[in-house]
Design an enzyme around this catalytic site. Sequence first.
Site, PDB file in Angstrom:
ATOM      1  N   LYS A 178       0.840  -1.209   0.000  1.00 58.77           N
ATOM      2  CA  LYS A 178       0.000   0.000   0.000  1.00 58.77           C
ATOM      3  C   LYS A 178       0.867   1.248   0.000  1.00 58.77           C
ATOM      4  CE  LYS A 178      -3.813  -2.407   2.174  1.00 58.77           C
ATOM      5  NZ  LYS A 178      -4.340  -2.971   3.408  1.00 58.77           N
ATOM      6  N   GLN A 191      -5.074  -1.941   9.557  1.00 62.35           N
ATOM      7  CA  GLN A 191      -4.848  -3.241   8.911  1.00 62.35           C
ATOM      8  C   GLN A 191      -5.403  -4.366   9.781  1.00 62.35           C
ATOM      9  OE1 GLN A 191      -3.569  -3.576   5.846  1.00 62.35           O
ATOM     10  NE2 GLN A 191      -3.526  -5.803   5.834  1.00 62.35           N
ATOM     11  N   ASP A 251     -11.348   2.213   3.656  1.00 60.50           N
ATOM     12  CA  ASP A 251     -11.525   0.760   3.513  1.00 60.50           C
ATOM     13  C   ASP A 251     -12.982   0.418   3.187  1.00 60.50           C
ATOM     14  OD1 ASP A 251      -9.534  -1.195   3.710  1.00 60.50           O
ATOM     15  OD2 ASP A 251      -9.292  -0.871   5.865  1.00 60.50           O
TER      16      ASP A 251
HETATM   17  N1  GUN Z   1      -6.252  -7.109   5.650  1.00 53.93           N
HETATM   18  C1  GUN Z   1      -6.210  -7.745   4.469  1.00 53.93           C
HETATM   19  N2  GUN Z   1      -6.717  -6.949   3.507  1.00 53.93           N
HETATM   20  C2  GUN Z   1      -7.110  -5.797   4.106  1.00 53.93           C
HETATM   21  C3  GUN Z   1      -7.707  -4.587   3.636  1.00 53.93           C
HETATM   22  O1  GUN Z   1      -8.012  -4.415   2.446  1.00 53.93           O
HETATM   23  N3  GUN Z   1      -7.938  -3.636   4.567  1.00 53.93           N
HETATM   24  C4  GUN Z   1      -7.626  -3.815   5.880  1.00 53.93           C
HETATM   25  N4  GUN Z   1      -7.911  -2.827   6.727  1.00 53.93           N
HETATM   26  N5  GUN Z   1      -7.069  -4.913   6.339  1.00 53.93           N
HETATM   27  C5  GUN Z   1      -6.805  -5.896   5.451  1.00 53.93           C
END
Ligand code: GUN
Length: 285
Positions: free
Chosen positions: A54, A98, A121
């Site tokens: 990211k 996350q 998200d």
């Molecule tokens: N864990 C795995 N994929 C994601 C995501 O797209 N967002 C978040 N917040 N956690 C994740």
Amino acid sequence: MTAQIIDGTAIAKSLRAEIAEEVKRWQSQGRRLPGIAVILVGNDPASEVYVRGKRRDCDEVGFHSNVQHLSANVTQKDLEDRIQTLNEDASVDGILVQTPLPEHIDEDRIIDCIDPSKDVDGFHAYNIGLLALRRPAFRSCTPKGVMLLLDSIGIQPRGLDAAVIGASNHVGRPMGLELLLAGCTVTMAHKFTQDIAAKIRLADIVVSAVGKPGLVPPAWIKPGAIVIDVGITRGGNNKLYGDVQFDAVKEVAAWITPVPGGVGPMTRIALLQNTLQAARQRQTD
Ligand code: GUN
């Protein structure tokens, strides 16, 4: 029939270039660049890989990104206070916590703390509710990424039969809502579904989001269907596996996504798009 393989990596690359262009335009207008704050708790290796990806995406398109890496022992209160600080920070457009979080943290309460206008998200109950009411604001990233994939290969979902396998809060449920919003007739299959093969075999679009390698055999797939594999499981050999029996299903389907290189890069694109959307809203409010 041998399916056409949907190259999520290539589609994401061209969408990322579009976002980078828009950021350049912002910069030339002297506007503040979009910024995302990421909270990573503990040392889950998969989460660390996702967060690094990211961050790299943000650097590539010109967004600010700020990662707070916290100990696995962080308290619920400390985490909630940190989110509150980010909610009040005018330089932060998007907040992402996350997941998964450690056992002692109540994940629902953490997501509830995020200002819905910074919930890039698309996990907050307010944003899921708006999607259910056909008034999407921040759309959950993986389902949105799947819709972007369908659009990029020229699929018009209206009137098609769709089946989603898996009913998780972050993927399966919002995926069903996205397909419904796009005009599909949606079947949601889950662990209590009986005769799943007969139900999935009716679908023109199949999205599997379970996380069980090899779950979906060719016998479940209607000839000519579009098969989207959201499952991603790391094997002992460090290799990534999807839910779909790729080699066999590609002989039945018309379109299929690989794992890796299918939905994963599109989830990241949706996050960038949501962050841009959040920044745009904050700067025009
Ligand atoms: N864990 C795995 N994929 C994601 C995501 O797209 N967002 C978040 N917040 N956690 C994740």
